[in-house]
Design a protein around this motif. Structure first.
Motif, PDB file in Angstrom:
ATOM      1  N   ASP A 270      -3.236  19.843  -1.232  1.00 38.92           N
ATOM      2  CA  ASP A 270      -4.196  20.509  -0.350  1.00 38.92           C
ATOM      3  C   ASP A 270      -5.611  19.952  -0.529  1.00 38.92           C
ATOM      4  O   ASP A 270      -6.456  20.115   0.343  1.00 38.92           O
ATOM      5  N   LEU A 271      -5.871  19.304  -1.662  1.00 43.27           N
ATOM      6  CA  LEU A 271      -7.194  18.732  -1.923  1.00 43.27           C
ATOM      7  C   LEU A 271      -7.368  17.352  -1.308  1.00 43.27           C
ATOM      8  O   LEU A 271      -8.485  16.888  -1.124  1.00 43.27           O
ATOM      9  N   GLY A 272      -6.267  16.667  -1.040  1.00 42.61           N
ATOM     10  CA  GLY A 272      -6.370  15.337  -0.466  1.00 42.61           C
ATOM     11  C   GLY A 272      -5.146  14.499  -0.766  1.00 42.61           C
ATOM     12  O   GLY A 272      -4.151  14.982  -1.304  1.00 42.61           O
ATOM     13  N   CYS A 273      -5.263  13.233  -0.445  1.00 39.68           N
ATOM     14  CA  CYS A 273      -4.171  12.284  -0.667  1.00 39.68           C
ATOM     15  C   CYS A 273      -4.782  10.944  -1.037  1.00 39.68           C
ATOM     16  O   CYS A 273      -5.655  10.435  -0.324  1.00 39.68           O
TER      17      CYS A 273
ATOM     18  N   THR B 276       0.862  -1.176   0.000  1.00 36.81           N
ATOM     19  CA  THR B 276       0.000   0.000   0.000  1.00 36.81           C
ATOM     20  C   THR B 276       0.899   1.227   0.000  1.00 36.81           C
ATOM     21  O   THR B 276       1.882   1.267   0.726  1.00 36.81           O
ATOM     22  N   ARG B 277       0.560   2.194  -0.832  1.00 41.55           N
ATOM     23  CA  ARG B 277       1.394   3.395  -0.959  1.00 41.55           C
ATOM     24  C   ARG B 277       0.540   4.586  -1.365  1.00 41.55           C
ATOM     25  O   ARG B 277      -0.634   4.426  -1.723  1.00 41.55           O
ATOM     26  N   ILE B 278       1.138   5.771  -1.334  1.00 38.19           N
ATOM     27  CA  ILE B 278       0.480   6.969  -1.848  1.00 38.19           C
ATOM     28  C   ILE B 278       0.440   6.853  -3.370  1.00 38.19           C
ATOM     29  O   ILE B 278       1.439   6.506  -4.003  1.00 38.19           O
ATOM     30  N   ALA B 279      -0.726   7.117  -3.935  1.00 35.44           N
ATOM     31  CA  ALA B 279      -0.916   7.003  -5.382  1.00 35.44           C
ATOM     32  C   ALA B 279      -0.326   8.204  -6.103  1.00 35.44           C
ATOM     33  O   ALA B 279      -0.234   9.302  -5.549  1.00 35.44           O
TER      34      ALA B 279
END
Length: 166
Positions: free
Chosen positions: A91-94, A47-50
């Protein structure tokens, strides 16, 4: 330390609150849904940041979420454009993605920051969780939440996570 400052409270929303605690995810209103038919320690995925390379899979997952949860058909190319904005602007999300080798298995979005004056900090909202059917109940969603929790915990203003439950 955040874990010492904040005790769990109830919310006024039909939502789940996960408060920042060391090595503990505490969900209010329902029990933690842990994997039932596969031990989380036997997982075969990461699992990782997309990133931008994941946009097609993320858009398919988001369209599937809309179809499965609300019976709504949305063009993945339209969704892709919105997800690209999230990836380009933190700033919109991750976005988080779980994958086995090169095969995307699921995703989750941390979007929205809710400031609470009562606690003088931010709750981050987890939305758009999706796992492909053949990997459900194996711990993928749990890992996506854990990734979101880890990211949020690293933010200096974080009080916890909140998530709508379908």
């Amino acid at each position: 330390m955040l874990a010492q400052r904040f005790e769990p409270t109830t919310t006024q929303f039909k939502a789940v609150t996960i408060h920042m605690k060391d090595r503990l995810l505490k969900r209010q209103g329902c029990r933690m849904n842990t994997p039932s038919n596969k031990n989380i320690h036997d997982k075969t995925w990461t699992t990782r940041i997309a990133g931008a390379k994941d946009l097609d899979a993320l858009a398919r997952f988001s369209a599937s979420t809309a179809r499965e949860s609300e019976g709504v058909e949305i063009d993945p190319s339209f969704i892709r454009d919105g997800l690209a904005k999230v990836i380009e602007n933190p700033d919109l999300g991750c976005m988080f993605i779980a994958e086995e080798g090169d095969t995307p298995l699921g995703s989750g979005l941390l979007n929205g920051r809710e400031f609470t004056e009562w606690r003088n900090g931010i709750f981050y909202w987890v939305t758009g969780m999706y796992v492909i059917p053949e990997y459900r109940r194996r711990g993928v969603r749990f890992d996506l939440y854990r990734a979101a929790y880890g990211w949020a915990k690293a933010q200096p203003d974080a009080l916890g996570l909140r998530a709508y439950v379908h």
